[in-house]
Design a protein around this motif. Structure first.
Motif, PDB file in Angstrom:
ATOM      1  N   ALA A 292       0.897  -1.129   0.108  1.00 19.35           N
ATOM      2  CA  ALA A 292       0.021  -0.012  -0.095  1.00 19.35           C
ATOM      3  C   ALA A 292       0.770   1.256  -0.063  1.00 19.35           C
ATOM      4  O   ALA A 292       2.036   1.268   0.639  1.00 19.35           O
ATOM      5  CB  ALA A 292      -0.874  -0.021   1.349  1.00 19.35           C
ATOM      6  N   ILE A 293       0.352   2.366  -0.631  1.00 18.28           N
ATOM      7  CA  ILE A 293       1.222   3.533  -0.723  1.00 18.28           C
ATOM      8  C   ILE A 293       0.626   4.774   0.117  1.00 18.28           C
ATOM      9  O   ILE A 293      -0.758   4.523   0.000  1.00 18.28           O
ATOM     10  CB  ILE A 293       1.136   4.119  -2.242  1.00 18.28           C
ATOM     11  N   VAL A 294       1.510   5.278   1.040  1.00 18.10           N
ATOM     12  CA  VAL A 294       0.922   6.425   1.663  1.00 18.10           C
ATOM     13  C   VAL A 294       1.692   7.681   1.374  1.00 18.10           C
ATOM     14  O   VAL A 294       2.932   7.576   0.819  1.00 18.10           O
ATOM     15  CB  VAL A 294       1.331   5.979   3.089  1.00 18.10           C
ATOM     16  N   LEU A 368      -3.232   4.046   8.185  1.00 23.64           N
ATOM     17  CA  LEU A 368      -4.621   3.476   7.187  1.00 23.64           C
ATOM     18  C   LEU A 368      -3.638   2.502   6.208  1.00 23.64           C
ATOM     19  O   LEU A 368      -4.254   1.422   5.828  1.00 23.64           O
ATOM     20  CB  LEU A 368      -5.408   4.370   6.407  1.00 23.64           C
ATOM     21  N   ALA A 369      -2.558   3.140   5.696  1.00 25.46           N
ATOM     22  CA  ALA A 369      -1.862   2.458   4.798  1.00 25.46           C
ATOM     23  C   ALA A 369      -1.374   0.865   5.335  1.00 25.46           C
ATOM     24  O   ALA A 369      -1.084   0.019   4.551  1.00 25.46           O
ATOM     25  CB  ALA A 369      -0.481   3.190   4.039  1.00 25.46           C
ATOM     26  N   ILE A 385      -3.156  -0.441  -8.451  1.00 26.61           N
ATOM     27  CA  ILE A 385      -1.827   0.265  -8.573  1.00 26.61           C
ATOM     28  C   ILE A 385      -1.842   1.604  -8.582  1.00 26.61           C
ATOM     29  O   ILE A 385      -0.812   2.257  -8.149  1.00 26.61           O
ATOM     30  CB  ILE A 385      -1.041  -0.067  -9.920  1.00 26.61           C
ATOM     31  N   THR A 386      -3.012   2.166  -8.611  1.00 23.73           N
ATOM     32  CA  THR A 386      -3.282   3.787  -8.745  1.00 23.73           C
ATOM     33  C   THR A 386      -3.651   4.390  -7.285  1.00 23.73           C
ATOM     34  O   THR A 386      -4.395   5.515  -7.445  1.00 23.73           O
ATOM     35  CB  THR A 386      -3.793   4.263  -9.928  1.00 23.73           C
ATOM     36  N   ASP A 387      -3.885   3.467  -6.356  1.00 26.60           N
ATOM     37  CA  ASP A 387      -4.612   3.837  -5.220  1.00 26.60           C
ATOM     38  C   ASP A 387      -3.478   4.230  -3.930  1.00 26.60           C
ATOM     39  O   ASP A 387      -2.414   3.698  -4.114  1.00 26.60           O
ATOM     40  CB  ASP A 387      -5.338   2.640  -4.605  1.00 26.60           C
ATOM     41  N   ILE A 388      -3.823   5.241  -3.201  1.00 27.78           N
ATOM     42  CA  ILE A 388      -2.853   5.962  -2.434  1.00 27.78           C
ATOM     43  C   ILE A 388      -3.889   5.862  -0.839  1.00 27.78           C
ATOM     44  O   ILE A 388      -5.223   6.170  -0.974  1.00 27.78           O
ATOM     45  CB  ILE A 388      -2.359   6.963  -2.630  1.00 27.78           C
ATOM     46  N   PHE A 389      -3.316   5.692   0.342  1.00 28.82           N
ATOM     47  CA  PHE A 389      -4.036   5.668   1.583  1.00 28.82           C
ATOM     48  C   PHE A 389      -3.604   6.518   2.442  1.00 28.82           C
ATOM     49  O   PHE A 389      -2.412   6.410   2.778  1.00 28.82           O
ATOM     50  CB  PHE A 389      -3.996   4.142   2.041  1.00 28.82           C
TER      51      PHE A 389
END
Length: 469
Positions: A292-294, A368-369, A385-389
């Motif tokens: 996950a990306i943050v 969250l991430a 792949i284009t989601d950020i948290f």
């Protein structure tokens, strides 16, 4: 003739004892007390009170804004709070071989190229060795003076001759005062020499940089009073097996302590990384579960990093919880929330959390991430792949608001992300970039349902805070 008085001083924390002890009562370390001779205090060495000094009203004090000395490294200027402040004392610490001397030698060259007179004093290398390193780094400035000296009195004499604007001491552990009988690098020598350098900086207006060694625990060698004496404390961090280095300010009387500068170690020296987010995300695997990306804030800069999780069934009675780059206690807290509020059976699972790139995150907005990555690995279901948290997770499973949400989302949009999961309370009062979809979530359960799909234990669309399972 007065009897010589000795005292046993701990070389780790500075604790003093009249007799030797195997274990220091201050820091609990063994075999760290060393006998040192106490120098008698002479009246001539005391600081006399000036006759013309008198108290003044704070409102009557005239303040003149002194321009900062800018270097050619924007990352270094950012960490320093906008540049080098004249008459300041800065302590630079880091692991051996991490690049402290390389960084300061490059900074010296850039300052000298701008017409500043710089004196670089090395107590660990000869002049020829310093020249060899300067040639490798491509340093050919005409205003850069070098000196191989360790006696603080000789250094003061050379300062009167050269009169530099910038002074660099590499390192403080090699400098000694010949009036003291203790060995160089001891607690008393470090305190005495640092105090003398501080006096020189304040009275002559010279900006002084000193290099400090670190202990095996990662703390600066010497007493804690050393960090209290200086104006700025910088840590140069990084993994030896990685080329990236991070410069942080843990104390700064003239700027923020949350700033971070990223450098890359190359054969020709350190080079700046203008956009560290691209570096931290360039090796991300597409379609991998547990990622996950943050968008984390490092001072005034948003940095996008990847939080990775690996959840596997345990082979022991007590599952393992390991984290690199974030607090392991925070990971245990998030896993308890996932089990209690979301219904994921994690009590018999080992969990390994890693922040890619070697960066360390300590702000609540990464919760969250981290939780999404743990749930993704547990279900073996990747995120888009284009989601950020972005968001903080509370003990009741709610997703709480975070600061500077607009800067975080804008940085994600610049790097090609098209959907951001943010706290529901952060949606109002600002407009996202065109093409960026905002998904407001009120609970961790809702965020997992939207990002990974509904769970088998809970029906999609059920209440955000389910009853105890």
């Amino acid at each position: 003739m007065a009897k010589t008085k000795t005292v046993f001083v701990c070389q780790e924390c500075g604790y003093e004892s009249p007799k030797w002890m195997g274990r220091c009562p201050g820091c609990q370390n063994w075999n760290t007390l060393v006998e040192e001779t106490v120098r008698p205090v002479e009246s001539a060495g005391r600081v006399h009170q000036r006759r013309d000094s008198k108290p003044s009203l704070l409102t009557d004090v005239e303040l003149e804004e002194e321009p900062r000395i800018l270097t050619g490294m924007k990352e270094f200027n950012r960490v320093m709070g906008g540049g080098v402040v004249p008459a300041s004392l800065t302590l630079v610490g880091g692991d051996p071989g991490i690049g402290k001397s390389t960084l300061l030698l490059q900074v010296s060259d850039q300052l000298a190229r701008n017409g500043r007179k710089v004196l670089y004093i090395s107590g660990e290398e000869s002049l020829r060795q310093t020249k060899m390193r300067a040639r490798r780094l491509g340093i050919t400035s005409d205003c850069l003076y070098v000196l191989a000296e360790t006696d603080i009195h000789q250094i003061e004499a050379h300062l009167q001759d050269v009169r530099p604007e910038i002074l660099i001491i590499d390192s403080i552990q090699t400098i000694y005062n010949s009036d003291m009988s203790s060995a160089p690098g001891s607690i008393s020598q470090i305190k005495e020499c640092t105090g003398e350098l501080m006096r020189l900086a304040k009275t002559s207006g010279i900006a002084v940089f000193i290099v400090g060694h670190v202990t095996k625990n990662g703390a600066l060698a010497g007493p804690r009073t050393l960090e209290h004496m200086v104006d700025t404390v910088l840590y140069f961090e990084g993994e030896r097996h990685h080329t990236f280095r991070i410069l942080r300010a843990v104390k700064n009387r003239f700027g923020s302590t949350n700033e971070m500068g990223v450098f890359e170690m190359k054969e020709s020296g350190l080079s700046e990384v203008a956009n560290p987010s691209e570096i931290f995300l360039q090796e991300r695997t597409k379609g991998a579960a547990g990622s996950a990306i943050v968008a984390a804030m490092e001072g005034t800069r948003p940095v996008l990093v990847e939080v990775q999780a690996l959840v596997t069934p345990t082979s022991f009675g007590y599952p393992r919880r390991m984290a690199a780059g974030m607090d392991s206690h925070r990971v245990s807290l998030l896993m308890a929330v996932l089990e209690k509020r979301v219904g994921l059976l994690l009590q018999n699972q080992d969990a390994y959390i890693n922040v890619a790139g070697g960066i360390k995150l300590d702000e609540p907005a990464i919760d969250l991430a981290a939780a999404i990555s743990i749930a993704s690995s547990f279900r073996n279901q990747p995120t888009q792949i284009t989601d950020i948290f972005i968001g903080e997770v509370g003990l009741t499973g709610e997703v709480r608001r975070v600061s500077r949400i607009e800067q975080r989302v804008n940085e994600a949009y610049k790097l090609g992300f098209s959907r951001a999961y943010i706290p529901e309370k952060n949606q109002g009062g600002w407009s996202p970039p065109k093409g960026m979809q905002l998904v407001g979530v009120a609970s961790l359960n809702q965020a997992i349902d939207l990002a990974l799909g509904g769970s088998e234990d809970l029906k999609p669309g059920s209440e955000f805070f389910p009853s105890d399972l």
